[in-house]
Motif scaffolding. Structure first.
Motif, mmCIF file in Angstrom:
data_model
loop_
_atom_site.group_PDB
_atom_site.id
_atom_site.type_symbol
_atom_site.label_atom_id
_atom_site.label_comp_id
_atom_site.label_asym_id
_atom_site.label_seq_id
_atom_site.Cartn_x
_atom_site.Cartn_y
_atom_site.Cartn_z
ATOM 1 N N GLY A 92 5.371 9.816 18.501
ATOM 2 C CA GLY A 92 4.418 8.323 18.737
ATOM 3 C C GLY A 92 2.577 7.736 18.680
ATOM 4 N N ALA A 93 2.642 8.339 17.773
ATOM 5 C CA ALA A 93 1.105 8.083 18.200
ATOM 6 C C ALA A 93 1.364 6.721 16.680
ATOM 7 C CB ALA A 93 0.198 9.434 17.415
ATOM 8 N N GLU A 94 -0.090 6.129 17.060
ATOM 9 C CA GLU A 94 -0.213 5.121 15.727
ATOM 10 C C GLU A 94 -1.699 6.083 15.130
ATOM 11 O OE1 GLU A 94 -3.224 1.158 15.100
ATOM 12 O OE2 GLU A 94 -3.236 1.570 17.203
ATOM 13 N N VAL A 95 -0.748 5.709 13.451
ATOM 14 C CA VAL A 95 -0.746 6.315 12.099
ATOM 15 C C VAL A 95 -1.848 5.801 11.270
ATOM 16 C CG1 VAL A 95 -1.086 8.189 10.874
ATOM 17 C CG2 VAL A 95 -0.032 8.310 12.593
ATOM 18 N N THR A 96 -3.122 6.220 11.176
ATOM 19 C CA THR A 96 -3.717 5.236 9.785
ATOM 20 C C THR A 96 -4.100 5.727 8.986
ATOM 21 O OG1 THR A 96 -3.880 3.314 11.378
ATOM 22 C CG2 THR A 96 -5.954 3.341 8.922
ATOM 23 N N CYS A 97 -3.501 6.072 7.379
ATOM 24 C CA CYS A 97 -3.907 6.244 6.480
ATOM 25 C C CYS A 97 -4.563 5.521 5.322
ATOM 26 C CB CYS A 97 -2.985 6.993 5.793
ATOM 27 S SG CYS A 97 -3.423 7.648 4.506
ATOM 28 N N VAL A 98 -6.238 6.321 5.303
ATOM 29 C CA VAL A 98 -7.092 5.645 4.708
ATOM 30 C C VAL A 98 -7.317 6.062 3.190
ATOM 31 C CG1 VAL A 98 -10.054 4.509 4.442
ATOM 32 C CG2 VAL A 98 -8.334 4.047 5.796
ATOM 33 N N PHE A 99 -7.190 5.460 2.004
ATOM 34 C CA PHE A 99 -7.627 5.926 0.669
ATOM 35 C C PHE A 99 -8.606 5.310 -0.047
ATOM 36 C CE2 PHE A 99 -3.354 6.783 1.052
ATOM 37 C CZ PHE A 99 -3.395 8.337 0.553
ATOM 38 N N ASP A 100 -9.704 6.354 -0.953
ATOM 39 C CA ASP A 100 -10.562 5.114 -1.534
ATOM 40 C C ASP A 100 -10.197 4.254 -2.944
ATOM 41 O OD1 ASP A 100 -13.652 4.413 -2.421
ATOM 42 O OD2 ASP A 100 -14.014 5.952 -2.502
ATOM 43 N N LEU A 119 -3.920 1.566 4.356
ATOM 44 C CA LEU A 119 -5.186 1.012 3.988
ATOM 45 C C LEU A 119 -6.813 1.441 2.967
ATOM 46 C CD1 LEU A 119 -6.342 0.175 7.230
ATOM 47 C CD2 LEU A 119 -4.799 -1.712 5.999
ATOM 48 N N PHE A 120 -6.888 0.536 1.819
ATOM 49 C CA PHE A 120 -7.607 1.091 0.570
ATOM 50 C C PHE A 120 -8.836 0.252 0.684
ATOM 51 C CE2 PHE A 120 -3.090 2.293 -1.188
ATOM 52 C CZ PHE A 120 -2.957 2.950 -1.826
ATOM 53 N N SER A 121 -9.933 0.390 0.466
ATOM 54 C CA SER A 121 -11.034 0.235 1.133
ATOM 55 C C SER A 121 -11.248 -1.187 -0.341
ATOM 56 C CB SER A 121 -12.185 1.534 0.426
ATOM 57 O OG SER A 121 -12.325 1.593 -0.663
ATOM 58 N N LYS A 122 -12.420 -1.673 -0.070
ATOM 59 C CA LYS A 122 -12.848 -2.604 -0.299
ATOM 60 C C LYS A 122 -13.582 -2.246 -2.075
ATOM 61 C CE LYS A 122 -12.048 -6.893 2.333
ATOM 62 N NZ LYS A 122 -12.656 -8.391 3.068
ATOM 63 N N PRO A 123 -13.864 -3.596 -2.966
ATOM 64 C CA PRO A 123 -14.829 -2.444 -3.792
ATOM 65 C C PRO A 123 -15.934 -2.882 -3.776
ATOM 66 C CG PRO A 123 -13.037 -4.347 -5.355
ATOM 67 C CD PRO A 123 -12.626 -4.115 -3.571
ATOM 68 N N GLU A 180 -16.717 4.540 4.757
ATOM 69 C CA GLU A 180 -17.122 3.772 5.616
ATOM 70 C C GLU A 180 -16.155 3.068 5.821
ATOM 71 O OE1 GLU A 180 -19.712 0.572 7.446
ATOM 72 O OE2 GLU A 180 -20.005 2.280 6.300
ATOM 73 N N LEU A 181 -15.099 2.340 5.454
ATOM 74 C CA LEU A 181 -13.938 2.012 6.347
ATOM 75 C C LEU A 181 -12.901 2.787 7.659
ATOM 76 C CD1 LEU A 181 -11.912 -0.016 6.163
ATOM 77 C CD2 LEU A 181 -10.464 0.395 4.389
ATOM 78 N N ILE A 182 -13.276 3.729 7.764
ATOM 79 C CA ILE A 182 -13.454 4.479 8.773
ATOM 80 C C ILE A 182 -13.532 4.541 9.886
ATOM 81 C CG2 ILE A 182 -13.517 6.816 9.567
ATOM 82 C CD1 ILE A 182 -12.308 7.845 6.837
ATOM 83 N N ARG A 183 -14.969 4.227 9.601
ATOM 84 C CA ARG A 183 -16.178 3.887 10.480
ATOM 85 C C ARG A 183 -15.918 2.741 11.156
ATOM 86 N NH1 ARG A 183 -19.527 5.963 6.275
ATOM 87 N NH2 ARG A 183 -20.391 7.939 6.608
ATOM 88 N N GLN A 184 -15.164 1.695 10.651
ATOM 89 C CA GLN A 184 -15.212 0.099 10.624
ATOM 90 C C GLN A 184 -14.608 0.563 12.030
ATOM 91 O OE1 GLN A 184 -15.080 -2.456 7.084
ATOM 92 N NE2 GLN A 184 -16.828 -1.730 6.681
ATOM 93 N N LEU A 185 -13.217 1.540 11.105
ATOM 94 C CA LEU A 185 -12.317 1.298 12.451
ATOM 95 C C LEU A 185 -12.097 1.624 13.889
ATOM 96 C CD1 LEU A 185 -9.184 2.290 9.946
ATOM 97 C CD2 LEU A 185 -8.996 0.359 10.613
ATOM 98 N N VAL A 186 -12.903 3.220 13.432
ATOM 99 C CA VAL A 186 -13.085 3.915 14.753
ATOM 100 C C VAL A 186 -14.132 2.708 15.774
ATOM 101 C CG1 VAL A 186 -14.781 5.567 15.616
ATOM 102 C CG2 VAL A 186 -13.645 5.992 14.119
ATOM 103 N N ARG A 187 -15.010 1.953 14.844
ATOM 104 C CA ARG A 187 -15.870 0.884 15.828
ATOM 105 C C ARG A 187 -15.343 -0.338 16.185
ATOM 106 N NH1 ARG A 187 -19.389 1.775 11.700
ATOM 107 N NH2 ARG A 187 -18.732 0.086 10.539
ATOM 108 N N ALA A 188 -14.035 -0.411 16.148
ATOM 109 C CA ALA A 188 -12.658 -1.757 16.526
ATOM 110 C C ALA A 188 -12.472 -1.445 17.562
ATOM 111 C CB ALA A 188 -12.262 -1.826 14.883
ATOM 112 N N GLU A 189 -12.485 -0.458 17.589
ATOM 113 C CA GLU A 189 -11.738 0.607 19.116
ATOM 114 C C GLU A 189 -12.040 -0.110 20.213
ATOM 115 O OE1 GLU A 189 -8.854 1.246 18.986
ATOM 116 O OE2 GLU A 189 -8.213 1.058 16.574
#
Length: 449
Positions: free
Chosen positions: A364-372, A391-395, A401-410
């Motif tokens: 029941g946890a929130e799951v986010t998978c990040v690809f380069d 989620l896929f990282s932008k060019p 870096e996208l993972i760090r942004q997700l952590v900082r957003a929490e």
């Protein structure tokens, strides 16, 4: 074949041509060889001519002329075969040559070419005579052409002289007229120059006055433009500041409201979970019970340490995901290239997302998978599975870096678990308050089911 009384062949082969074959005779000889060429089999041809066996006669004469002339001169057997073909096609001419009386009305070049191929007695004389006759005819033809050309040139010269005299008279008349016109123009020019000088003086005076007025107006315009630019810049700065203030107010309210609400839900669920887990009566705890000590029969901290879980034990992941409002962030390619790197990228993504969907349904946890996104050759057409955010990282932005942004957003206090073996990622998110977990732990959790 004609033989002499002494038994020696008298077909003219003993005769030798002491000069080059005349061009006209040579062309006729090559044509005779080309015409007779097609009636021979490949084995009857000299080796250097077999490659031209399938050529048409005209094409054969064009491309194999030198080779056929050389073979006819150096290969007696080939020459005899061509001579036999010539006897079949021109029996009257060859018969006359064999009898020693060539037809008087025949073309000397044809007679010489046939004699060169058949080689009857006296063939050298026939070839030489044909060459001399051709040269004589060429000379006569050249003389005649020269005479005709000379007469034409004389006529053209006489005509050109007449035209030159007429043109000279016309030019003299025109020159006299032009001289008179030039004198008239000189007089007019001198009057015009005087007018121009007076006009230039007036123009210089007017231009000086105009330049002064223009300089004064430009100075006024420049000052007005500078003031306008300054006012526009101040207005643009004020509008940008106002818009930034409005945007910050809107985004700040929405983001902060979301973060506060999520943190409040986390605290409430954590408090309820603690209440259910501890099942403590509301007033059963006494202050004396908060003093740390060792009671008889209770385990010491050393005993508790021996029961700690290994860092690679998947039970750690279960305990973390059991926390209220837990958010699992997965470094996709880090996990797949650790667990099944031999598979293509597309199959790696599908396998991982299927396993994460099952884990999300179980916990029941929130799951986010990040690809380069840099790993992609083209946009991915993918339907995210239930319970998993993909989620896929932008060019220009890496998955780390996208993972760090997700952590900082929490919001601070929410349990965030990041699955990655990358030490730089683990250190960065740990400083931001997230819990790093190695990729092998998640893979073991998948294998356990």
């Amino acid at each position: 074949m004609v033989e002499t009384t002494g038994g020696e062949p008298d077909d003219g082969t003993a005769e030798v041509l002491d000069r080059p074959l005349p061009d006209g005779v040579r062309r006729r000889v090559v044509q005779i060889v080309s015409d007779g060429f097609g009636g021979l089999t490949v084995s009857e041809l000299p080796a250097q001519l077999r490659q031209y066996a399938r050529f048409a006669p005209n094409r054969r004469a064009k491309f194999a002329g030198n080779a056929m002339a050389t073979a006819l001169e150096t290969d007696p057997l080939f020459r005899q075969r061509i001579a036999e073909k010539l006897r079949e096609t021109q029996p009257e001419l060859v018969g006359a040559l064999d009898s020693g009386a060539p037809p008087p009305a025949a073309d000397p070049l044809d007679v010489a070419a046939a004699a060169y191929v058949v080689r009857p007695p006296g063939w050298v004389k026939l070839v030489t005579a044909a060459g001399e006759e051709a040269l004589r005819a060429d000379a006569e033809r050249a003389d005649e052409e020269s005479r005709v050309e000379l007469d034409r040139l004389r006529a053209e010269l006489a005509e050109a002289r007449g035209q030159t005299r007429a043109e000279t008279e016309r030019l003299r008349t025109e020159l006299e007229s032009a001289r008179k016109e030039a004198e008239s123009l000189h007089r007019k020019l001198r009057g015009a120059l005087s007018d121009v000088k007076r006009g230039e003086a007036a123009l210089r005076k007017l231009q000086a006055e105009t330049d002064g007025a223009r300089a004064e107006s430009q100075a006024q315009v420049s000052a007005a433009e500078s003031e306008t630019r300054r006012l526009k810049a101040r207005l643009a700065e004020a509008e940008a500041a106002l818009e930034a203030t409005r945007k910050a107010a809107r985004e700040g309210r929405s983001v902060e409201d979301m973060r506060v609400r999520l943190l409040l839900d986390t605290v409430l669920e954590a408090a309820q979970g603690l209440r259910r887990e501890l099942a403590l009566p509301p007033v059963s705890v006494r202050p004396a019970e908060t003093v740390e000590a060792v009671e008889p029969g209770r385990m010491t901290p050393k005993d508790i340490a021996t029961r700690a879980l290994s860092e690679n034990d998947p039970a750690i992941l279960d305990q973390l995901l059991a926390l209220p409002q837990a958010h699992l962030v997965v470094d996709g390619y880090n996990v797949t290239k650790t667990g099944y790197p031999q598979m293509p990228l597309e199959k790696q993504r599908l396998r991982l997302l299927g396993q994460l969907s099952q884990l999300a349904a179980q916990t029941g946890a929130e799951v986010t998978c990040v690809f380069d996104g840099a790993e992609l050759a083209a946009p991915v057409l993918l339907a995210p599975p239930r319970g998993v955010r993909v989620l896929f990282s932008k060019p220009g932005i890496t998955a780390d870096e996208l993972i760090r942004q997700l952590v900082r957003a929490e919001p601070p206090g929410r349990p965030v678990i990041v699955v990655s073996t990358d030490r730089e990622v683990a250190d960065g998110i740990a400083k931001a308050g997230a819990r790093p977990v190695a990729s092998v732990v998640l893979l073991k959790r998948f294998s356990r089911g």
